[in-house]
Motif scaffolding. Structure first.
Motif, mmCIF file in Angstrom:
data_model
loop_
_atom_site.group_PDB
_atom_site.id
_atom_site.type_symbol
_atom_site.label_atom_id
_atom_site.label_comp_id
_atom_site.label_asym_id
_atom_site.label_seq_id
_atom_site.Cartn_x
_atom_site.Cartn_y
_atom_site.Cartn_z
ATOM 1 N N HIS A 4 0.827 -1.213 0.000
ATOM 2 C CA HIS A 4 0.000 0.000 0.000
ATOM 3 C C HIS A 4 0.864 1.267 0.000
ATOM 4 O O HIS A 4 0.500 2.256 -0.643
ATOM 5 N N LYS A 5 1.982 1.247 0.683
ATOM 6 C CA LYS A 5 2.886 2.404 0.642
ATOM 7 C C LYS A 5 3.340 2.657 -0.792
ATOM 8 O O LYS A 5 3.335 3.799 -1.265
ATOM 9 N N ASN A 41 0.287 3.723 -3.045
ATOM 10 C CA ASN A 41 -0.139 5.081 -2.706
ATOM 11 C C ASN A 41 0.843 6.111 -3.239
ATOM 12 O O ASN A 41 0.447 7.160 -3.759
ATOM 13 N N GLU A 43 -0.018 8.995 -6.015
ATOM 14 C CA GLU A 43 0.194 10.415 -5.724
ATOM 15 C C GLU A 43 1.168 11.086 -6.680
ATOM 16 O O GLU A 43 0.927 12.211 -7.126
ATOM 17 N N LEU A 91 -7.100 6.491 -3.898
ATOM 18 C CA LEU A 91 -5.974 6.846 -3.035
ATOM 19 C C LEU A 91 -6.432 7.037 -1.599
ATOM 20 O O LEU A 91 -5.792 6.538 -0.668
ATOM 21 N N PHE A 120 -7.103 3.649 -0.156
ATOM 22 C CA PHE A 120 -5.891 2.857 0.020
ATOM 23 C C PHE A 120 -4.982 3.431 1.102
ATOM 24 O O PHE A 120 -4.233 2.693 1.748
ATOM 25 N N GLN A 121 -5.053 4.732 1.334
ATOM 26 C CA GLN A 121 -4.326 5.309 2.472
ATOM 27 C C GLN A 121 -4.917 4.772 3.779
ATOM 28 O O GLN A 121 -4.182 4.474 4.724
ATOM 29 N N GLN A 150 -3.589 1.314 4.228
ATOM 30 C CA GLN A 150 -2.223 1.322 4.748
ATOM 31 C C GLN A 150 -2.231 1.532 6.262
ATOM 32 O O GLN A 150 -1.541 0.809 7.000
#
Length: 176
Positions: free
Chosen positions: A130-131, A134, A138, A158, A161-162, A165
């Motif tokens: 996820h990092k 993301n 971005e 996003l 998904f943030q 995370q």
């Protein structure tokens, strides 16, 4: 920690791929390529969640996997509906192919684990994945998207998904 390989490979694939470098306007991924990359990333997490539903022992890990499955299926359905509406055919590309290959290797690696080792490895991989996704959303995919509806869907994704995370980081901290 298990993040070592996952984060490095996912970040390298997502961020150093020629399709995502964005060195010039010509190097930016096209909307059909972006749609395929985003959809592929969702499928990867759906497959990982399905594996975790079968192998995880920890109730929080199982609940997390259920959330991943549900949320990524919803976003991918929205993405498919959008490309159909826009009459765009998602275009396979080096980035989506590399993501699929890396994910297949990771699923095979995780499949060899069981119990608490699987739970920790799955959640660590989810944090790293996820990092990387993301960051790619971005810095590369959202800025490169031309179509306003695609850009909006990516921005919505996003935010979701943030949250994934953060959820994965919380579950990982609880497993220690």
């Amino acid at each position: 920690m298990f993040i070592r390989w996952s984060a490095a490979v996912a970040a390298a694939i997502l961020l150093s791929s020629p399709a995502l470098q964005g060195a010039s306007a010509a190097d930016k991924p096209t909307d059909p390529q972006i749609a395929h990359i985003a959809y592929t990333a969702g499928v990867i997490d759906i497959n990982a969640a399905k594996q975790a539903q079968k192998k995880a022992n920890n109730k929080d890990v199982k609940a997390f996997a259920e959330d991943m499955l549900r949320d990524h299926e919803v976003v991918n359905k929205q993405a498919l509906a959008l490309v159909k509406k826009l009459n765009v055919t998602p275009e396979d590309n080096d980035t989506s192919k590399a993501l699929s290959k890396q994910a297949s290797d990771k699923l095979a690696e995780l499949d060899k684990l069981s119990g608490a080792a699987f739970d920790k490895a799955y959640v660590a991989n989810e944090v790293a994945y996820h990092k990387a996704v993301n960051s790619a959303l971005e810095t590369q995919l959202i800025p490169s998207a031309s179509n306003a509806e695609l850009k909006s869907l990516l921005q919505t994704g996003l935010k979701i998904f943030q949250g994934h995370q953060q959820h994965a980081e919380h579950v990982a901290a609880e497993l220690k």
